[in-house]
Motif scaffolding. Structure first.
Motif, PDB file in Angstrom:
ATOM      1  N   VAL B  47       0.507  -1.104  -0.427  1.00  0.00           N
ATOM      2  CA  VAL B  47       0.043   0.135   0.220  1.00  0.00           C
ATOM      3  C   VAL B  47       0.979   1.275  -0.661  1.00  0.00           C
ATOM      4  CG1 VAL B  47      -1.658   1.085   1.312  1.00  0.00           C
ATOM      5  CG2 VAL B  47      -1.710  -1.339   1.199  1.00  0.00           C
ATOM      6  N   ASN B  48       2.009   0.985   0.334  1.00  0.00           N
ATOM      7  CA  ASN B  48       2.949   2.099   0.578  1.00  0.00           C
ATOM      8  C   ASN B  48       3.231   2.449   0.125  1.00  0.00           C
ATOM      9  OD1 ASN B  48       1.981   3.397   3.352  1.00  0.00           O
ATOM     10  ND2 ASN B  48       4.405   1.139   4.272  1.00  0.00           N
ATOM     11  N   GLU B  49       3.909   1.216  -0.959  1.00  0.00           N
ATOM     12  CA  GLU B  49       4.583   1.847  -1.957  1.00  0.00           C
ATOM     13  C   GLU B  49       3.983   2.233  -3.420  1.00  0.00           C
ATOM     14  OE1 GLU B  49       8.628   1.626  -2.925  1.00  0.00           O
ATOM     15  OE2 GLU B  49       8.471   1.304  -0.540  1.00  0.00           O
ATOM     16  N   ILE B  50       3.166   0.998  -3.103  1.00  0.00           N
ATOM     17  CA  ILE B  50       2.206   2.125  -4.419  1.00  0.00           C
ATOM     18  C   ILE B  50       1.620   2.699  -5.025  1.00  0.00           C
ATOM     19  CG2 ILE B  50       0.810   0.760  -6.014  1.00  0.00           C
ATOM     20  CD1 ILE B  50       0.992  -1.909  -4.976  1.00  0.00           C
ATOM     21  N   GLY B  51       1.849   3.533  -3.647  1.00  0.00           N
ATOM     22  CA  GLY B  51       1.300   5.264  -3.026  1.00  0.00           C
ATOM     23  C   GLY B  51       0.112   5.556  -4.203  1.00  0.00           C
ATOM     24  N   THR B  52      -0.574   4.789  -4.501  1.00  0.00           N
ATOM     25  CA  THR B  52      -1.883   4.988  -5.163  1.00  0.00           C
ATOM     26  C   THR B  52      -2.781   6.385  -4.282  1.00  0.00           C
ATOM     27  OG1 THR B  52      -3.839   4.183  -6.352  1.00  0.00           O
ATOM     28  CG2 THR B  52      -3.832   2.794  -5.172  1.00  0.00           C
ATOM     29  N   ASP B  53      -3.468   6.070  -4.396  1.00  0.00           N
ATOM     30  CA  ASP B  53      -5.200   7.274  -3.801  1.00  0.00           C
ATOM     31  C   ASP B  53      -6.462   6.740  -3.115  1.00  0.00           C
ATOM     32  OD1 ASP B  53      -3.612   9.743  -4.299  1.00  0.00           O
ATOM     33  OD2 ASP B  53      -3.873   9.817  -5.673  1.00  0.00           O
ATOM     34  N   LEU B  54      -6.475   5.772  -4.379  1.00  0.00           N
ATOM     35  CA  LEU B  54      -7.782   5.165  -4.117  1.00  0.00           C
ATOM     36  C   LEU B  54      -8.044   3.963  -4.283  1.00  0.00           C
ATOM     37  CD1 LEU B  54     -10.428   7.512  -4.783  1.00  0.00           C
ATOM     38  CD2 LEU B  54     -10.208   7.288  -2.932  1.00  0.00           C
ATOM     39  N   TRP B  55      -8.498   3.188  -4.277  1.00  0.00           N
ATOM     40  CA  TRP B  55      -8.720   1.224  -4.049  1.00  0.00           C
ATOM     41  C   TRP B  55     -10.123   0.887  -4.479  1.00  0.00           C
ATOM     42  CZ3 TRP B  55      -3.800  -2.174  -4.204  1.00  0.00           C
ATOM     43  CH2 TRP B  55      -3.142  -2.070  -3.647  1.00  0.00           C
ATOM     44  N   ILE B  56     -10.258   0.817  -5.459  1.00  0.00           N
ATOM     45  CA  ILE B  56     -11.508   0.642  -5.925  1.00  0.00           C
ATOM     46  C   ILE B  56     -11.802  -1.457  -5.781  1.00  0.00           C
ATOM     47  CG2 ILE B  56     -13.567   0.862  -7.191  1.00  0.00           C
ATOM     48  CD1 ILE B  56     -12.112   3.207  -9.050  1.00  0.00           C
ATOM     49  N   VAL B  57     -13.071  -1.778  -5.011  1.00  0.00           N
ATOM     50  CA  VAL B  57     -13.257  -3.126  -4.891  1.00  0.00           C
ATOM     51  C   VAL B  57     -13.856  -3.758  -4.729  1.00  0.00           C
ATOM     52  CG1 VAL B  57     -11.258  -3.148  -3.212  1.00  0.00           C
ATOM     53  CG2 VAL B  57     -13.076  -2.978  -2.003  1.00  0.00           C
ATOM     54  N   GLN B  58     -14.215  -4.880  -4.635  1.00  0.00           N
ATOM     55  CA  GLN B  58     -15.671  -5.345  -4.781  1.00  0.00           C
ATOM     56  C   GLN B  58     -16.551  -4.943  -3.795  1.00  0.00           C
ATOM     57  OE1 GLN B  58     -15.518  -9.750  -4.672  1.00  0.00           O
ATOM     58  NE2 GLN B  58     -17.493 -10.051  -4.647  1.00  0.00           N
ATOM     59  N   ARG B  78     -14.310   3.048 -16.546  1.00  0.00           N
ATOM     60  CA  ARG B  78     -15.013   4.068 -15.886  1.00  0.00           C
ATOM     61  C   ARG B  78     -14.436   5.066 -14.718  1.00  0.00           C
ATOM     62  NH1 ARG B  78     -18.709  -0.808 -12.839  1.00  0.00           N
ATOM     63  NH2 ARG B  78     -19.925   0.774 -11.734  1.00  0.00           N
ATOM     64  N   ALA B  79     -13.812   4.686 -14.049  1.00  0.00           N
ATOM     65  CA  ALA B  79     -12.826   5.159 -12.935  1.00  0.00           C
ATOM     66  C   ALA B  79     -12.118   6.693 -13.808  1.00  0.00           C
ATOM     67  CB  ALA B  79     -12.092   4.467 -11.956  1.00  0.00           C
ATOM     68  N   LEU B  80     -11.713   5.685 -14.676  1.00  0.00           N
ATOM     69  CA  LEU B  80     -11.058   6.872 -15.621  1.00  0.00           C
ATOM     70  C   LEU B  80     -11.591   7.999 -15.695  1.00  0.00           C
ATOM     71  CD1 LEU B  80      -8.171   6.986 -15.796  1.00  0.00           C
ATOM     72  CD2 LEU B  80      -8.700   6.549 -18.217  1.00  0.00           C
ATOM     73  N   ALA B  81     -13.103   8.230 -15.575  1.00  0.00           N
ATOM     74  CA  ALA B  81     -13.820   8.735 -16.349  1.00  0.00           C
ATOM     75  C   ALA B  81     -14.471  10.139 -15.040  1.00  0.00           C
ATOM     76  CB  ALA B  81     -15.660   8.310 -16.694  1.00  0.00           C
ATOM     77  N   VAL B  82     -14.061  10.087 -14.448  1.00  0.00           N
ATOM     78  CA  VAL B  82     -14.935  10.429 -12.688  1.00  0.00           C
ATOM     79  C   VAL B  82     -14.081  11.578 -12.840  1.00  0.00           C
ATOM     80  CG1 VAL B  82     -14.701  10.808 -10.654  1.00  0.00           C
ATOM     81  CG2 VAL B  82     -15.261   8.859 -11.287  1.00  0.00           C
ATOM     82  N   PRO B  83     -15.263  12.745 -12.285  1.00  0.00           N
ATOM     83  CA  PRO B  83     -13.710  13.976 -12.583  1.00  0.00           C
ATOM     84  C   PRO B  83     -12.426  14.325 -11.318  1.00  0.00           C
ATOM     85  CG  PRO B  83     -16.078  14.647 -13.143  1.00  0.00           C
ATOM     86  CD  PRO B  83     -15.766  13.238 -12.330  1.00  0.00           C
ATOM     87  N   GLY B  84     -11.453  14.431 -12.390  1.00  0.00           N
ATOM     88  CA  GLY B  84     -10.441  14.704 -10.813  1.00  0.00           C
ATOM     89  C   GLY B  84      -9.582  13.530 -10.557  1.00  0.00           C
ATOM     90  N   VAL B  85      -9.983  12.399 -11.609  1.00  0.00           N
ATOM     91  CA  VAL B  85      -9.142  11.041 -11.773  1.00  0.00           C
ATOM     92  C   VAL B  85      -7.924  11.756 -13.237  1.00  0.00           C
ATOM     93  CG1 VAL B  85      -8.965   8.672 -12.317  1.00  0.00           C
ATOM     94  CG2 VAL B  85     -10.654   9.574 -10.979  1.00  0.00           C
ATOM     95  N   LYS B  86      -6.798  11.251 -12.250  1.00  0.00           N
ATOM     96  CA  LYS B  86      -5.525  11.403 -13.358  1.00  0.00           C
ATOM     97  C   LYS B  86      -5.274  10.149 -13.555  1.00  0.00           C
ATOM     98  CE  LYS B  86      -0.402  11.599 -12.826  1.00  0.00           C
ATOM     99  NZ  LYS B  86       1.103  12.169 -12.052  1.00  0.00           N
ATOM    100  N   SER B  87      -5.132   8.953 -13.262  1.00  0.00           N
ATOM    101  CA  SER B  87      -5.154   8.189 -14.437  1.00  0.00           C
ATOM    102  C   SER B  87      -5.997   6.183 -13.487  1.00  0.00           C
ATOM    103  CB  SER B  87      -3.163   7.153 -14.314  1.00  0.00           C
ATOM    104  OG  SER B  87      -3.252   7.081 -12.988  1.00  0.00           O
ATOM    105  N   SER B  88      -6.003   5.460 -13.734  1.00  0.00           N
ATOM    106  CA  SER B  88      -6.534   4.055 -13.197  1.00  0.00           C
ATOM    107  C   SER B  88      -5.721   3.100 -13.746  1.00  0.00           C
ATOM    108  CB  SER B  88      -8.117   3.686 -12.995  1.00  0.00           C
ATOM    109  OG  SER B  88      -8.413   3.791 -14.483  1.00  0.00           O
ATOM    110  N   SER B 243      -5.504   7.250  -9.567  1.00  0.00           N
ATOM    111  CA  SER B 243      -5.026   8.496  -8.881  1.00  0.00           C
ATOM    112  C   SER B 243      -5.306   9.608  -9.972  1.00  0.00           C
ATOM    113  CB  SER B 243      -3.326   8.091  -9.359  1.00  0.00           C
ATOM    114  OG  SER B 243      -2.517   7.210  -9.115  1.00  0.00           O
ATOM    115  N   VAL B 244      -5.555  10.592  -8.315  1.00  0.00           N
ATOM    116  CA  VAL B 244      -6.196  11.877  -8.680  1.00  0.00           C
ATOM    117  C   VAL B 244      -5.200  12.913  -9.008  1.00  0.00           C
ATOM    118  CG1 VAL B 244      -8.208  11.453  -6.644  1.00  0.00           C
ATOM    119  CG2 VAL B 244      -6.140  12.335  -6.023  1.00  0.00           C
TER     120      VAL B 244
END
Lengths: 248, 403
Positions: B47-58, B78-88, B243-244
């Motif tokens: 979690v620390n190393e990957i450094g992503t902002d949000l985790w979307i799970v089941q 779908r996540a990429l289409a959310v406003p403020g999202v930089k990458s998914s 990532s946002v």
């Protein structure tokens, strides 16, 4: 034997010029227990020892000799009676008029049946520690310890641990320690019991020598009747009662 | 004159052995602290190393680490289409246990979302990040697969192109980094016979439908690979990492995604808490309690040692009192010996630990804070342990010197 370079010349002069009282006990009584279990170990013991005087205390086992010695040694205060050292009232019954441990350190030297040296200190350190505890600097304490050992003929064993010394050598070191703080009183409890006749005699002579040269009052509890000629005065104890005895 | 060192000097061998014993005991206490810290670090490492902002799970799961999670791969878009999202990115994570060179071989398989993630964030000891979509991997050094070595997983052979270090799953297994496609191929690999049986079964099921009777050519599709059949969904991924954009509110993005009925979303902090309160909670508490127990045992043992050391010189203490030694001298001697025992024991524990802990199968992390805390505990133990000896020494009568 050597002469101690600074062998308390003032004391020696005092001893020869005036009679100073080293220790005095007045009606000292020690009772253990109470009621049905009460045991009177010593009753109304009175003794006066001058500076430079060597006193023998004789008596069978259980007669109260050690009780007397621990009372005047400020280890086991009496139930009643007075103990004065150097003219100063120290004990009145169980009541101490001073800090007994400090007073003991500065005014009383002890020698025991077994040498009772501290096993983890060398011979010279055993003498030195008594002075350091009294506030002497390490260097000065070391110098005087070596002088005392020279005086008592054991300087060549200064750096040995007690376990490497013979019984006689250990007793000499113990005597050196008892002299370390220039005490006015030396108390010895059967100091020759663990020694053969010749060495026992040497130790007794040593007490006479230090008493006369250092000006200390010496009380020696002993069973050794062969050396009684060394003593100036002889006391006997029996069933807790003390009386003055004639010299042989 | 220092009586403490004089006494020690006279029975040096005994003191050295005692100190070694105390040192070994403290090393175990230190190891427990290190293992505890290692478990926490390992649990939260990814979690620390990957450094992503949000985790979307089941939806309603605590995946992908604390429990199993399955989400469709198209969730990335779908996540990429959310406003403020930089990458998914897709996230695939699972553990395999195979046999290698006659020994069990466990590895945590982590899928990198090719081509956006080639593993550039992974600290490498040797080699390089991934450069192609298939058949390359980056291996943690603990897996003992050297650079350039090949490893067979399923039907494919993968070449180690990079070696990293301290990349461990919460269970302590070394991580192998693959592309997501390869990670899924490893995860969903089935034997050829099973593939043939499934195709036959698919064809047999097809014959029972009227449509197949009208258009028999449709049955030919039954023999195609599953990935080429639109009716069969693509293998699912464990989670999607988001990532946002700089300046965008993570909470705001999370709020939007959490409104979707098929997924749950966790921030990095939330994911860390899930790991610490879930997966490793019991192990963490168990080791923490065991560590407290060890500290108490160390205190009792040190107390007994110091008490015995005091008993051994009780006659000397009586003699010192007889010749007028103040209590402070005797107290100082015992206390100094206790502190020497504690300090030297701690030093031995630290030095021995530094040599031995790296040989442990799981990470043992000596954190500065833990070391300082243990030093404080050892100091307190030394003082407390010496109290029993001091109490005994204070009770000794000078009379005992005459006995």
């Amino acid at each position: 034997m050597n002469t101690l370079p600074e062998a308390n010349s003032t004391n020696s002069t005092n001893v020869s010029d005036e009679i100073a009282c080293a220790i005095e006990t007045k009606g000292v009584t020690k009772i253990y227990g109470s009621g049905n279990t009460e045991v009177v170990a010593m009753r109304d013991a009175s003794m006066k020892v001058q500076r430079g005087e060597v006193v023998a205390l004789l008596g069978p086992s259980g007669s109260g000799k050690s009780t007397f010695l621990t009372a005047v040694g400020l280890i086991n205060p009496p139930t009643s009676g007075q103990v004065l050292i150097g003219g100063e009232m120290v004990l009145e019954g169980p009541v101490a008029h001073t800090n007994l441990r400090t007073f003991r350190r500065n005014h009383i030297g002890f020698v025991f049946q077994k040498s009772n040296l501290i096993p983890f200190l060398t011979a010279v350190e055993n003498v030195q520690i008594a002075m350091e505890l009294a506030g002497e600097s390490r260097g000065a304490a070391r110098r005087r310890a070596l002088e005392l050992m020279e005086y008592l003929g054991v300087a060549d064993r200064a750096s040995n641990l007690p376990s490497a010394l013979s019984g006689g050598q250990q007793q000499r070191v113990a005597v050196a320690r008892s002299l370390a703080n220039r005490p006015s009183v030396i108390l010895a409890d059967e100091p020759t019991a663990a020694l053969d006749g010749e060495r026992g005699r040497q130790v007794m002579d040593l007490f006479a020598k230090v008493a006369h040269e250092q000006g200390a009052g010496v009380i020696v509890v002993t069973h050794d009747h062969r050396s009684l000629d060394v003593f100036d005065t002889i006391f006997e104890m029996e069933d807790g009662l003390m009386h003055r005895a004639k010299k042989p | 004159m220092n009586l403490a060192t004089k006494d020690i000097g006279q029975s040096l061998g005994r003191f050295v052995l005692t100190t070694l014993g105390v040192g070994m005991l403290l090393m175990v206490v230190m190891a427990m602290g290190g293992i505890y810290r290692g478990i926490l670090e390992d649990a939260t490492l990814l979690v620390n190393e990957i450094g992503t902002d949000l985790w979307i799970v089941q939806r309603d799961t605590r995946g992908p680490f604390a429990e199993l999670s399955r989400v469709p791969p198209n969730l990335v878009h779908r996540a990429l289409a959310v406003p403020g999202v930089k990458s998914s990115r897709e996230f695939v994570f699972h553990t395999v246990q195979r046999e290698r060179r006659g020994k069990p071989f466990r590895m945590a398989v982590l899928g990198l979302s090719w081509p956006s993630d080639k593993g550039d964030w992974i600290p490498l000891l040797a080699g390089r990040p991934l450069r192609q979509n298939h058949f390359e991997m980056i291996a943690d050094a603990s897996l003992k697969i050297g650079l350039g070595e090949k490893i067979q997983l399923g039907k494919e052979t993968y070449t180690v192109v990079g070696v990293t270090h301290d990349m461990l799953a919460s269970g302590g297994d070394g991580i192998g980094f693959f592309t997501t496609a390869d990670a899924q191929a490893i995860q969903f690999d089935v034997p050829s016979e099973a593939v043939r049986l499934e195709r036959s079964s698919r064809a047999a099921r097809g014959t029972r439908f009227e449509l197949a009777a009208k258009q028999p050519s449709l049955l030919e599709f039954a023999n195609l690979p599953a990935a080429e059949l639109p009716q069969i969904a693509r293998p699912q991924v464990s989670a999607v990492m988001v990532s946002v954009l700089p300046g965008a509110e993570v909470q705001q993005v999370a709020k939007i995604i959490s409104g979707w009925d098929d997924v749950s979303v966790f921030t990095r902090k939330g994911q860390r808490e899930l790991l610490l309160e879930g997966t490793v909670e019991k192990v963490r508490r168990q080791i923490g309690l065991f560590r407290i127990l060890l500290v108490v045992i160390a205190a009792v043992i040190m107390g007994l040692i110091l008490y015995t050391m005091t008993l051994d010189k009780i006659h000397s203490i009586a003699l010192l009192k007889l010749i007028g030694a103040p209590n402070s001298v005797i107290l100082g001697m015992i206390l100094q010996q206790a502190l020497m025992l504690g300090a030297l024991g701690y030093g031995i524990a630290f030095l021995a630990g530094r040599k031995l802990f790296p040989l442990f199968p799981k990470r043992v992390i000596l954190a500065d804070d833990d070391l300082l805390m243990l030093a404080g505990i050892v100091l307190a133990i030394s003082v407390l342990a010496s109290l029993m000896g001091i109490w005994k020494a204070m009770k000794v009568s000078p009379n005992e010197a005459l006995a």
